[in-house]
Design an enzyme around this catalytic site. Structure first.
Site, PDB file in Angstrom:
ATOM      1  N   GLY A 199     -23.114   2.551  -7.335  1.00 55.00           N
ATOM      2  CA  GLY A 199     -23.634   3.125  -6.076  1.00 55.00           C
ATOM      3  C   GLY A 199     -23.060   4.483  -5.702  1.00 55.00           C
ATOM      4  O   GLY A 199     -23.799   5.463  -5.560  1.00 55.00           O
ATOM      5  N   GLU A 230     -26.072  -3.705 -15.706  1.00 57.01           N
ATOM      6  CA  GLU A 230     -25.346  -4.862 -16.245  1.00 57.01           C
ATOM      7  C   GLU A 230     -26.316  -5.941 -16.742  1.00 57.01           C
ATOM      8  O   GLU A 230     -26.061  -6.613 -17.728  1.00 57.01           O
ATOM      9  CB  GLU A 230     -24.425  -5.435 -15.160  1.00 57.01           C
ATOM     10  CG  GLU A 230     -23.228  -4.532 -14.906  1.00 57.01           C
ATOM     11  CD  GLU A 230     -22.776  -4.488 -13.460  1.00 57.01           C
ATOM     12  OE1 GLU A 230     -23.652  -4.485 -12.567  1.00 57.01           O
ATOM     13  OE2 GLU A 230     -21.568  -4.452 -13.215  1.00 57.01           O
ATOM     14  N   ARG A 255     -11.168  -3.735  -0.339  1.00 61.31           N
ATOM     15  CA  ARG A 255      -9.953  -4.154  -1.062  1.00 61.31           C
ATOM     16  C   ARG A 255      -8.949  -3.006  -1.141  1.00 61.31           C
ATOM     17  O   ARG A 255      -9.341  -1.848  -1.247  1.00 61.31           O
ATOM     18  CB  ARG A 255     -10.302  -4.583  -2.491  1.00 61.31           C
ATOM     19  CG  ARG A 255     -11.243  -5.758  -2.539  1.00 61.31           C
ATOM     20  CD  ARG A 255     -11.611  -6.098  -3.975  1.00 61.31           C
ATOM     21  NE  ARG A 255     -12.999  -6.506  -4.049  1.00 61.31           N
ATOM     22  CZ  ARG A 255     -13.729  -6.496  -5.158  1.00 61.31           C
ATOM     23  NH1 ARG A 255     -13.204  -6.095  -6.291  1.00 61.31           N
ATOM     24  NH2 ARG A 255     -14.983  -6.874  -5.134  1.00 61.31           N
ATOM     25  N   ASP A 286     -18.876   0.810   3.910  1.00 68.99           N
ATOM     26  CA  ASP A 286     -19.963   1.528   3.241  1.00 68.99           C
ATOM     27  C   ASP A 286     -19.716   3.035   3.292  1.00 68.99           C
ATOM     28  O   ASP A 286     -19.570   3.603   4.374  1.00 68.99           O
ATOM     29  CB  ASP A 286     -21.291   1.168   3.934  1.00 68.99           C
ATOM     30  CG  ASP A 286     -22.486   1.617   3.129  1.00 68.99           C
ATOM     31  OD1 ASP A 286     -22.613   2.834   2.878  1.00 68.99           O
ATOM     32  OD2 ASP A 286     -23.290   0.752   2.740  1.00 68.99           O
ATOM     33  N   MET A 287     -19.673   3.653   2.134  1.00 71.71           N
ATOM     34  CA  MET A 287     -19.384   5.081   2.014  1.00 71.71           C
ATOM     35  C   MET A 287     -20.291   5.926   2.906  1.00 71.71           C
ATOM     36  O   MET A 287     -19.844   6.884   3.538  1.00 71.71           O
ATOM     37  CB  MET A 287     -19.569   5.448   0.541  1.00 71.71           C
ATOM     38  CG  MET A 287     -19.014   6.739   0.142  1.00 71.71           C
ATOM     39  SD  MET A 287     -17.290   6.833   0.575  1.00 71.71           S
ATOM     40  CE  MET A 287     -16.560   7.408  -0.890  1.00 71.71           C
ATOM     41  N   HIS A 340     -15.567  -5.568 -14.411  1.00 73.84           N
ATOM     42  CA  HIS A 340     -16.724  -4.657 -14.518  1.00 73.84           C
ATOM     43  C   HIS A 340     -17.098  -4.402 -15.986  1.00 73.84           C
ATOM     44  O   HIS A 340     -17.717  -3.383 -16.320  1.00 73.84           O
ATOM     45  CB  HIS A 340     -16.430  -3.282 -13.854  1.00 73.84           C
ATOM     46  CG  HIS A 340     -16.461  -3.309 -12.360  1.00 73.84           C
ATOM     47  ND1 HIS A 340     -15.590  -2.562 -11.594  1.00 73.84           N
ATOM     48  CD2 HIS A 340     -17.232  -3.983 -11.492  1.00 73.84           C
ATOM     49  CE1 HIS A 340     -15.829  -2.767 -10.318  1.00 73.84           C
ATOM     50  NE2 HIS A 340     -16.820  -3.634 -10.231  1.00 73.84           N
ATOM     51  N   GLY A 392     -16.973  -2.627  -5.231  1.00 77.98           N
ATOM     52  CA  GLY A 392     -15.791  -2.794  -6.072  1.00 77.98           C
ATOM     53  C   GLY A 392     -15.729  -1.536  -6.933  1.00 77.98           C
ATOM     54  O   GLY A 392     -16.777  -1.013  -7.312  1.00 77.98           O
ATOM     55  N   ARG A 442     -23.679 -14.540 -15.256  1.00 77.84           N
ATOM     56  CA  ARG A 442     -22.561 -13.605 -15.170  1.00 77.84           C
ATOM     57  C   ARG A 442     -21.344 -14.380 -14.675  1.00 77.84           C
ATOM     58  O   ARG A 442     -21.388 -14.991 -13.604  1.00 77.84           O
ATOM     59  CB  ARG A 442     -22.906 -12.478 -14.200  1.00 77.84           C
ATOM     60  CG  ARG A 442     -21.831 -11.451 -14.143  1.00 77.84           C
ATOM     61  CD  ARG A 442     -22.293 -10.267 -13.352  1.00 77.84           C
ATOM     62  NE  ARG A 442     -21.200  -9.332 -13.242  1.00 77.84           N
ATOM     63  CZ  ARG A 442     -21.277  -8.233 -12.546  1.00 77.84           C
ATOM     64  NH1 ARG A 442     -22.386  -7.927 -11.919  1.00 77.84           N
ATOM     65  NH2 ARG A 442     -20.245  -7.442 -12.477  1.00 77.84           N
ATOM     66  N   ASN A 459     -27.000 -14.164 -11.522  1.00 81.85           N
ATOM     67  CA  ASN A 459     -25.764 -13.495 -11.097  1.00 81.85           C
ATOM     68  C   ASN A 459     -25.373 -14.120  -9.755  1.00 81.85           C
ATOM     69  O   ASN A 459     -25.990 -13.839  -8.726  1.00 81.85           O
ATOM     70  CB  ASN A 459     -26.034 -11.989 -10.958  1.00 81.85           C
ATOM     71  CG  ASN A 459     -24.776 -11.208 -10.661  1.00 81.85           C
ATOM     72  OD1 ASN A 459     -23.722 -11.777 -10.371  1.00 81.85           O
ATOM     73  ND2 ASN A 459     -24.887  -9.896 -10.712  1.00 81.85           N
ATOM     74  N   HIS A 511     -16.633   3.428 -12.507  1.00 81.52           N
ATOM     75  CA  HIS A 511     -17.611   2.528 -11.892  1.00 81.52           C
ATOM     76  C   HIS A 511     -17.244   2.455 -10.412  1.00 81.52           C
ATOM     77  O   HIS A 511     -16.275   1.803 -10.020  1.00 81.52           O
ATOM     78  CB  HIS A 511     -17.542   1.135 -12.546  1.00 81.52           C
ATOM     79  CG  HIS A 511     -18.462   0.143 -11.904  1.00 81.52           C
ATOM     80  ND1 HIS A 511     -19.580  -0.378 -12.519  1.00 81.52           N
ATOM     81  CD2 HIS A 511     -18.446  -0.428 -10.672  1.00 81.52           C
ATOM     82  CE1 HIS A 511     -20.195  -1.216 -11.712  1.00 81.52           C
ATOM     83  NE2 HIS A 511     -19.519  -1.267 -10.576  1.00 81.52           N
ATOM     84  N   LEU A 512     -18.023   3.163  -9.579  1.00 81.92           N
ATOM     85  CA  LEU A 512     -17.663   3.268  -8.161  1.00 81.92           C
ATOM     86  C   LEU A 512     -18.744   2.624  -7.294  1.00 81.92           C
ATOM     87  O   LEU A 512     -19.736   3.264  -6.907  1.00 81.92           O
ATOM     88  CB  LEU A 512     -17.491   4.750  -7.773  1.00 81.92           C
ATOM     89  CG  LEU A 512     -16.571   5.579  -8.685  1.00 81.92           C
ATOM     90  CD1 LEU A 512     -16.584   7.053  -8.279  1.00 81.92           C
ATOM     91  CD2 LEU A 512     -15.136   5.033  -8.640  1.00 81.92           C
ATOM     92  N   GLY A 513     -18.565   1.352  -6.999  1.00 85.03           N
ATOM     93  CA  GLY A 513     -19.473   0.641  -6.100  1.00 85.03           C
ATOM     94  C   GLY A 513     -18.649   0.087  -4.961  1.00 85.03           C
ATOM     95  O   GLY A 513     -17.616   0.665  -4.605  1.00 85.03           O
TER      96      GLY A 513
HETATM   97  P1  ADP Z   1     -21.850  -3.280  -5.555  1.00 81.99           P
HETATM   98  O1  ADP Z   1     -20.457  -3.092  -6.049  1.00 81.99           O
HETATM   99  O2  ADP Z   1     -21.949  -4.204  -4.384  1.00 81.99           O
HETATM  100  O3  ADP Z   1     -22.879  -3.545  -6.656  1.00 81.99           O
HETATM  101  P2  ADP Z   1     -23.101  -0.670  -5.385  1.00 81.99           P
HETATM  102  O4  ADP Z   1     -22.868  -0.268  -6.798  1.00 81.99           O
HETATM  103  O5  ADP Z   1     -24.509  -0.862  -4.947  1.00 81.99           O
HETATM  104  O6  ADP Z   1     -22.217  -1.881  -4.928  1.00 81.99           O
HETATM  105  O7  ADP Z   1     -22.442   0.498  -4.471  1.00 81.99           O
HETATM  106  C1  ADP Z   1     -22.348   0.372  -3.091  1.00 81.99           C
HETATM  107  C2  ADP Z   1     -21.694   1.627  -2.545  1.00 81.99           C
HETATM  108  O8  ADP Z   1     -22.477   2.769  -2.921  1.00 81.99           O
HETATM  109  C3  ADP Z   1     -21.588   1.659  -1.016  1.00 81.99           C
HETATM  110  O9  ADP Z   1     -20.322   2.113  -0.604  1.00 81.99           O
HETATM  111  C4  ADP Z   1     -22.648   2.676  -0.645  1.00 81.99           C
HETATM  112  O10 ADP Z   1     -22.332   3.349   0.556  1.00 81.99           O
HETATM  113  C5  ADP Z   1     -22.560   3.626  -1.814  1.00 81.99           C
HETATM  114  N1  ADP Z   1     -23.734   4.522  -1.857  1.00 81.99           N
HETATM  115  C6  ADP Z   1     -25.008   4.200  -2.089  1.00 81.99           C
HETATM  116  N2  ADP Z   1     -25.788   5.317  -1.973  1.00 81.99           N
HETATM  117  C7  ADP Z   1     -24.955   6.336  -1.648  1.00 81.99           C
HETATM  118  C8  ADP Z   1     -25.124   7.732  -1.376  1.00 81.99           C
HETATM  119  N3  ADP Z   1     -26.340   8.288  -1.411  1.00 81.99           N
HETATM  120  N4  ADP Z   1     -24.038   8.466  -1.075  1.00 81.99           N
HETATM  121  C9  ADP Z   1     -22.822   7.895  -1.017  1.00 81.99           C
HETATM  122  N5  ADP Z   1     -22.584   6.604  -1.268  1.00 81.99           N
HETATM  123  C10 ADP Z   1     -23.639   5.828  -1.574  1.00 81.99           C
END
Ligand code: ADP
Length: 403
Positions: free
Chosen positions: A338, A389, A245, A287-288, A185, A216, A97, A9, A212-214
């Protein structure tokens, strides 16, 4: 001597790798994984086996690694280390990927020079993402010429969207050029569908919105396991608010930046992709967790951090509404990646705003991040399913390699 499969990846400055080895029952299980990062600056390679034992840790300090030749040399060195580590076992296939498969590839494919050339021609569509996927394929084809290199696309899952969901209301010639809504995604959504099928969930044949909330973030509206609508479109910039973004914005803002602010295309690209989203609005971080901490500790950016959280949730809720409209109803809502997997507070807020759909969640189950978080009274099943994935890629790679 056992069969192994290598899953890669590649990002713009990193390469994640995982080696799966066939056990006595014929199941491919993880043997070791690793990360080469800092490509183009200060490369760093680390790999660990399943027990966590460090197999290699190496740093390079040569600034010359910014050139394409040097990057290929670095990839080559990493691949040689992997081959050495595989020892007498046999690599039967390598999976990559790849962000974009264009109009042509709606399922994984064994890459040859013509296909590689075609994938390269899609670079203008996603210049920040596509170029990263291709050098590892090229280097692999040189180093392991007899091993199939299999590309798995992030766009493929969305190929089933109807024409009306794929088109932009631009003059027809843009559509002919491939300027259309692709969606991304896909491997994550495919895994969720696979999980629903494996667990014999009624949602496998229902109307489902997957979030899908990461870093991205996107949504997919899925009916009978097939995508009918999604929030990302021509590129992974569209749709929801993301870490850095914008998500969906009025296209005229780009003209304003260009004509009034006199920003260059490169500068606009940086604003849209790297300086916006949660980072841009909060002024704190992408970062959330950092943003939530800023609010909780009443830091100096607490107000803007709260605005970023509100905007993220609001856009998510309204876009879920749009997905439900595309599905003409909804049986299930699934959170993944995430933020989706770990942020119980956001899930609770989203579900409470969607109570008009008949959604009711069990707050205890939600706080405990259980897989099923809706109550038995809820008209919509709400689940939290960790995405995988890589598992999806492994499935595709084995299918193609064994044929
Ligand atoms: P990527 O898209 O890089 O693969 P991930 O799926 O790992 O990303 O998600 C990253 C996001 O998840 C970040 O915004 C991070 O803050 C958030 N995150 C991870 N753990 C927590 C948590 N316990 N509470 C809130 N947000 C979280």
């Amino acid at each position: 001597m056992a069969d192994t499969v290598l899953v890669l990846n590649a990002g713009s400055s990193s390469l994640k790798f995982s080696l799966y080895r066939e056990d006595k029952e014929g199941v491919f299980t993880l043997n070791f994984r690793g990360l080469l990062e800092g490509i183009g600056s200060n490369p760093y390679l680390k790999s660990v086996d399943i027990s966590g034992k460090v197999l290699i840790e190496k740093k390079w300090d040569d600034p010359g690694f910014a050139s394409a030749d040097a990057r290929d040399a670095l990839l080559g060195e990493t691949i040689e280390w992997i081959s050495h580590q595989v020892g007498n076992d046999r690599i039967i296939a390598v999976g990559h990927r790849v962000v974009h498969g264009g109009l042509k590839y709606s399922s994984p494919v064994i890459v040859n020079n013509d296909i590689l050339h075609h994938l390269d021609s899609l670079t203008p569509f996603v210049p920040l993402h596509q170029p990263a996927s291709l050098p590892p394929i090229r280097v692999m084809m040189e180093k392991l010429p007899n091993v199939p290199q299999i590309a798995c696309f992030d766009t493929a899952f969305h190929a089933t969207m109807p024409d009306k969901a794929k088109r932009f209301a631009l003059p027809r010639e843009y559509d002919d050029l491939g300027v259309r809504r692709y969606g991304f995604h896909g491997l994550s959504y495919e895994y969720i569908v696979h999980h629903l099928q494996q667990t014999k969930s009624p949602l496998a044949t229902g109307k489902v919105v997957v979030a899908h909330l990461g870093n991205g973030a996107s949504l997919s509206a899925i009916k009978d396991g097939k995508c009918v609508e999604t929030t990302m479109s021509f590129t992974p910039l569209d749709g929801l608010v993301m870490g850095t973004r914008t998500g969906h914005i009025d296209a005229s803002i780009v003209l304003y930046m260009l004509q009034e602010q006199k920003l260059t295309p490169k500068e606009i690209e940086t604003v849209l992709w790297k300086k916006s989203g949660l980072l841009g609005v909060s002024g704190v971080s992408n970062d959330m967790r950092d943003i939530q901490r800023e609010v909780e500790t009443k830091g100096k950016n607490a107000i803007s951090a709260q605005q970023a959280l509100n905007l993220f949730a609001y856009r998510l809720i309204t876009e879920i509404g749009r997905m439900c409209a595309a599905l003409e109803g909804v049986d299930g809502l699934i959170f993944t990646a995430g933020i989706g997997e770990h942020d119980a507070q956001l899930r609770s807020e989203v579900c409470s705003s969607l109570s008009w759909l008949g959604i009711e969640i069990d707050e205890q189950a939600n706080k405990a991040h259980q897989e099923l978080i809706s109550t038995s009274n809820s008209k919509v099943i709400v689940q939290v399913i960790p995405t995988n994935e890589e598992a999806m890629m492994l499935k595709h790679i084995l299918k193609l390699a064994k044929n």
